[in-house]
Scaffold this active site. Structure first.
Site, PDB file in Angstrom:
ATOM      1  CG  ASP A   1      -0.344  -0.021   2.519  1.00  0.00           C
ATOM      2  OD1 ASP A   1       0.895  -0.193   2.596  1.00  0.00           O
ATOM      3  OD2 ASP A   1      -1.070   0.134   3.529  1.00  0.00           O
ATOM      4  CB  SER A   2       4.562   1.768  -0.005  1.00  0.00           C
ATOM      5  OG  SER A   2       4.828   0.643  -0.819  1.00  0.00           O
TER       6      SER A   2
ATOM      7  CG  ASP B   1       0.550  -4.130   2.070  1.00  0.00           C
ATOM      8  OD1 ASP B   1       0.729  -5.059   2.892  1.00  0.00           O
ATOM      9  OD2 ASP B   1       1.337  -3.175   1.934  1.00  0.00           O
TER      10      ASP B   1
ATOM     11  CE  LYS C   1       3.367  -5.953   3.834  1.00  0.00           C
ATOM     12  NZ  LYS C   1       2.908  -4.798   4.636  1.00  0.00           N
TER      13      LYS C   1
ATOM     14  CD  GLU D   1       0.801  -1.422   8.169  1.00  0.00           C
ATOM     15  OE1 GLU D   1       0.526  -0.665   9.132  1.00  0.00           O
ATOM     16  OE2 GLU D   1       1.199  -0.999   7.069  1.00  0.00           O
TER      17      GLU D   1
ATOM     18  CD  GLU E   1       8.037  -0.235   7.474  1.00  0.00           C
ATOM     19  OE1 GLU E   1       7.089  -0.939   7.109  1.00  0.00           O
ATOM     20  OE2 GLU E   1       8.245   0.921   7.031  1.00  0.00           O
TER      21      GLU E   1
HETATM   22  O1  KIV Z   1       3.597  -1.117   1.648  1.00  0.00           O
HETATM   23  C1  KIV Z   1       4.740  -1.556   1.541  1.00  0.00           C
HETATM   24  O2  KIV Z   1       5.391  -1.360   0.518  1.00  0.00           O
HETATM   25  C2  KIV Z   1       5.264  -2.332   2.662  1.00  0.00           C
HETATM   26  C3  KIV Z   1       6.693  -2.646   2.792  1.00  0.00           C
HETATM   27  C4  KIV Z   1       7.047  -3.709   3.710  1.00  0.00           C
HETATM   28  C5  KIV Z   1       7.711  -2.232   1.884  1.00  0.00           C
HETATM   29  O3  KIV Z   1       4.525  -2.711   3.487  1.00  0.00           O
END
Ligand code: KIV
Length: 273
Positions: A43-44, A82, A112, A114, A181
């Protein structure tokens, strides 16, 4: 070569370093496919592609569109997507609905999300429902507003237990790997030695089982420069040089030249005489 699965990543833990990069678009994904073990549609992308201030504005539809193009352009690397802010925190059921949407609509290899202990019940629900999950603890970009910025974790030993408990909770919930991270090296080393699943570091030292970077950062296409980013290229300069050459050739009528022009067929030229 078959596309790597989440399980292939899991069993790499003590075999060899796991190489990961982000990919948001087909051209980048195509260029790195097979070279990296795992590609993350992170999500970056909100900050890198859309210039958002943080990742909180990113939506499910954006993640789905970018993930579709990454999966569609690749055949070898494992592709993980993400879950964006707001798509999984409310309940395990909501998380399942959104994770299943990501899996069905993009054909990715897993998701993924968080969070540590607090989100472990949800991770368990997802993994028990056949969705491969990658965890993400330490500095959590989706919590930046409540954390008061992007702060490195584990500088004080008194902080360590919380992150160790988070990591264990994510592993016990069935995650196949976990991103660490923004973490000090001794804490990342401790977590890596305790867990049976691989740790993937970003700003968390070489003691992790693998590394991930934002591809645009390591290629020199962004102007953010956190300490942990190594620039392996300065593509911003290459792009500028190429554009300047194009501008010059168009202005001087050098481009397009003969080989870039379409010509009529000879007999048509004859008939039109
Ligand atoms: O959103 C992202 O790119 C990440 C990283 C671990 C690079 O979560």
């Amino acid at each position: 070569m078959l596309r790597k699965s989440a399980n292939d990543i899991k069993i790499m833990k003590d075999k060899e370093p796991i190489v990961c990069l982000t990919a948001y678009t087909a051209p980048i994904a195509r260029a790195i496919d097979g070279s990296v073990d795992l590609m993350l549609v992170g999500d970056s992308l909100g900050m890198v592609l859309y210039d958002y201030e943080n990742t909180l504005q990113v939506t499910m539809n954006q993640m789905i569109d970018h993930a579709k193009s990454v999966v569609g352009a690749t055949t070898k690397s494992c592709v993980i997507v993400d879950m964006p802010f707001g798509s999984y925190e409310e309940s395990s059921n909501k998380a399942f609905k959104n994770a299943a949407r990501l899996m069905q609509e993009t054909n990715c290899n897993g998701i993924k999300l968080e969070g540590g202990y607090k989100i472990s019940k949800t991770i368990k629900h997802l993994t028990e429902s056949s969705i491969p999950v990658m965890g993400h603890i330490g500095l959590q970009p989706q919590s930046v507003l409540i954390d008061g910025g992007y702060k490195v974790k584990g500088k004080l030993k008194s902080e360590w237990q919380k992150y160790i408990d988070d990591a264990k909770a994510v592993e016990n919930a069935g995650a196949f790997a976990i991103v660490l991270e923004g973490m000090t090296e001794p804490l990342a080393a401790e977590i890596t030695s305790i867990l049976n699943i691989p740790t993937i570091g970003i700003g968390a030292s070489p003691k992790c089982n693998g590394q991930i970077l934002v591809t645009e950062d390591m290629l020199g296409l962004t102007n953010v420069a956190p300490k942990f980013v190594k620039k392996y290229a300065t593509l911003d300069k290459n792009i500028n040089d190429a554009v300047q050459a194009y501008v010059y050739e168009v202005k001087k009528r050098i481009f397009p030249s003969k080989e870039h022009i379409y010509h009529m067929q000879p007999e048509i030229v004859k008939n039109n005489k």
